[in-house]
Design a protein around this motif. Structure first.
Motif, PDB file in Angstrom:
ATOM      1  N   UNK A  91       0.846  -1.200   0.000  1.00 21.74           N
ATOM      2  CA  UNK A  91       0.000   0.000   0.000  1.00 21.74           C
ATOM      3  C   UNK A  91       0.880   1.248   0.000  1.00 21.74           C
ATOM      4  N   UNK A  92       1.933   1.240   0.808  1.00 20.83           N
ATOM      5  CA  UNK A  92       2.831   2.392   0.861  1.00 20.83           C
ATOM      6  C   UNK A  92       3.521   2.608  -0.485  1.00 20.83           C
ATOM      7  N   UNK A  93       3.884   1.543  -1.157  1.00 18.61           N
ATOM      8  CA  UNK A  93       4.516   1.655  -2.471  1.00 18.61           C
ATOM      9  C   UNK A  93       3.556   2.273  -3.487  1.00 18.61           C
ATOM     10  N   UNK A  94       2.309   1.822  -3.462  1.00 20.30           N
ATOM     11  CA  UNK A  94       1.305   2.391  -4.362  1.00 20.30           C
ATOM     12  C   UNK A  94       1.079   3.860  -4.025  1.00 20.30           C
ATOM     13  N   UNK A  95       1.007   4.160  -2.741  1.00 22.11           N
ATOM     14  CA  UNK A  95       0.807   5.542  -2.304  1.00 22.11           C
ATOM     15  C   UNK A  95       1.927   6.448  -2.813  1.00 22.11           C
ATOM     16  N   UNK A  96       3.158   5.984  -2.725  1.00 20.94           N
ATOM     17  CA  UNK A  96       4.293   6.763  -3.223  1.00 20.94           C
ATOM     18  C   UNK A  96       4.186   6.997  -4.731  1.00 20.94           C
ATOM     19  N   UNK A  97       3.623   6.025  -5.438  1.00 23.74           N
ATOM     20  CA  UNK A  97       3.466   6.163  -6.888  1.00 23.74           C
ATOM     21  C   UNK A  97       2.485   7.267  -7.253  1.00 23.74           C
ATOM     22  N   UNK A  98       1.584   7.575  -6.343  1.00 22.31           N
ATOM     23  CA  UNK A  98       0.580   8.602  -6.609  1.00 22.31           C
ATOM     24  C   UNK A  98       1.105  10.013  -6.390  1.00 22.31           C
ATOM     25  N   UNK A  99       2.226  10.143  -5.706  1.00 22.09           N
ATOM     26  CA  UNK A  99       2.779  11.466  -5.432  1.00 22.09           C
ATOM     27  C   UNK A  99       3.137  12.165  -6.733  1.00 22.09           C
ATOM     28  N   UNK A 100       2.811  13.434  -6.794  1.00 25.27           N
ATOM     29  CA  UNK A 100       3.123  14.228  -7.975  1.00 25.27           C
ATOM     30  C   UNK A 100       2.056  14.180  -9.049  1.00 25.27           C
ATOM     31  N   UNK A 101       1.017  13.384  -8.835  1.00 19.59           N
ATOM     32  CA  UNK A 101      -0.083  13.322  -9.792  1.00 19.59           C
ATOM     33  C   UNK A 101      -1.189  14.272  -9.360  1.00 19.59           C
ATOM     34  N   UNK A 102      -1.939  14.749 -10.325  1.00 24.45           N
ATOM     35  CA  UNK A 102      -3.081  15.598 -10.027  1.00 24.45           C
ATOM     36  C   UNK A 102      -4.240  14.773  -9.499  1.00 24.45           C
ATOM     37  N   UNK A 103      -5.262  15.466  -9.008  1.00 32.71           N
ATOM     38  CA  UNK A 103      -6.431  14.782  -8.445  1.00 32.71           C
ATOM     39  C   UNK A 103      -7.052  13.799  -9.432  1.00 32.71           C
ATOM     40  N   UNK A 104      -7.270  14.252 -10.670  1.00 27.22           N
ATOM     41  CA  UNK A 104      -7.887  13.387 -11.678  1.00 27.22           C
ATOM     42  C   UNK A 104      -7.011  12.184 -12.007  1.00 27.22           C
ATOM     43  N   UNK A 105      -5.702  12.412 -12.075  1.00 30.41           N
ATOM     44  CA  UNK A 105      -4.787  11.312 -12.381  1.00 30.41           C
ATOM     45  C   UNK A 105      -4.763  10.282 -11.258  1.00 30.41           C
ATOM     46  N   UNK A 106      -4.734  10.756 -10.001  1.00 34.08           N
ATOM     47  CA  UNK A 106      -4.768   9.824  -8.868  1.00 34.08           C
ATOM     48  C   UNK A 106      -6.060   9.024  -8.870  1.00 34.08           C
ATOM     49  N   UNK A 107      -7.173   9.690  -9.154  1.00 37.81           N
ATOM     50  CA  UNK A 107      -8.458   8.998  -9.196  1.00 37.81           C
ATOM     51  C   UNK A 107      -8.449   7.915 -10.271  1.00 37.81           C
ATOM     52  N   UNK A 108      -7.853   8.216 -11.414  1.00 38.56           N
ATOM     53  CA  UNK A 108      -7.754   7.240 -12.495  1.00 38.56           C
ATOM     54  C   UNK A 108      -6.943   6.018 -12.055  1.00 38.56           C
ATOM     55  N   UNK A 109      -5.816   6.248 -11.395  1.00 42.24           N
ATOM     56  CA  UNK A 109      -4.974   5.140 -10.933  1.00 42.24           C
ATOM     57  C   UNK A 109      -5.713   4.309  -9.891  1.00 42.24           C
ATOM     58  N   UNK A 110      -6.356   4.961  -8.938  1.00 36.28           N
ATOM     59  CA  UNK A 110      -7.089   4.249  -7.895  1.00 36.28           C
ATOM     60  C   UNK A 110      -8.207   3.412  -8.513  1.00 36.28           C
ATOM     61  N   UNK A 111      -8.936   3.991  -9.466  1.00 35.83           N
ATOM     62  CA  UNK A 111      -9.997   3.239 -10.147  1.00 35.83           C
ATOM     63  C   UNK A 111      -9.424   2.025 -10.877  1.00 35.83           C
TER      64      UNK A 111
END
Length: 132
Positions: A91-111
């Protein structure tokens, strides 16, 4: 005639860990735009030592891991966490991957992660029923 013993479980696990740590070092180094030579200079080592670590043929000592984490601006934990089978580390590794992304981009990755996990669970469920 001497017999060749196969590697122990610990030896195999050490080799896997060395490869994972080496990949994490290389990833962190590249993310910061550093060459192996540049990183080696920062911690007063030869470039070949960095190369051996990144290839997984050697593992840095704890002292060198601390130096690497300081030079790379990450935690020792981030270097060791790569490839862990513990869900909290994943989970921490995935969380680190989301850093630097915008809200829409993070939402896309999470989905995507959510949908992909659902797909894998459904395939596992179908395979389990077909064996009965």
């Amino acid at each position: 005639m001497p017999t060749r013993s196969s590697p122990s479980v610990d030896d195999v696990q050490d080799a896997v860990l060395a490869t994972r740590v080496g990949s994490a070092i290389a990833e962190q180094r590249r993310a910061r735009g550093l060459t192996q030579a540049g990183l080696a200079e920062m911690i007063n080592l030869e470039q070949e030592a960095i190369s051996r670590w990144e290839r997984g043929s050697r593992v840095p000592t704890l002292y060198r891991l601390q130096q690497l984490s300081d030079a790379l601006g990450c935690s020792v934990d981030q270097l060791l966490r790569r490839g862990s089978r513990y869900i909290d580390d994943q989970v921490a590794t995935i969380s680190e991957s989301l850093q630097g992304l915008g809200d829409d981009e993070r939402e896309l990755v999470v989905d995507f992660v959510h949908q992909f996990a659902d797909l894998l669970r459904s395939r596992k469920h179908v395979r389990g029923r077909s064996r009965k």
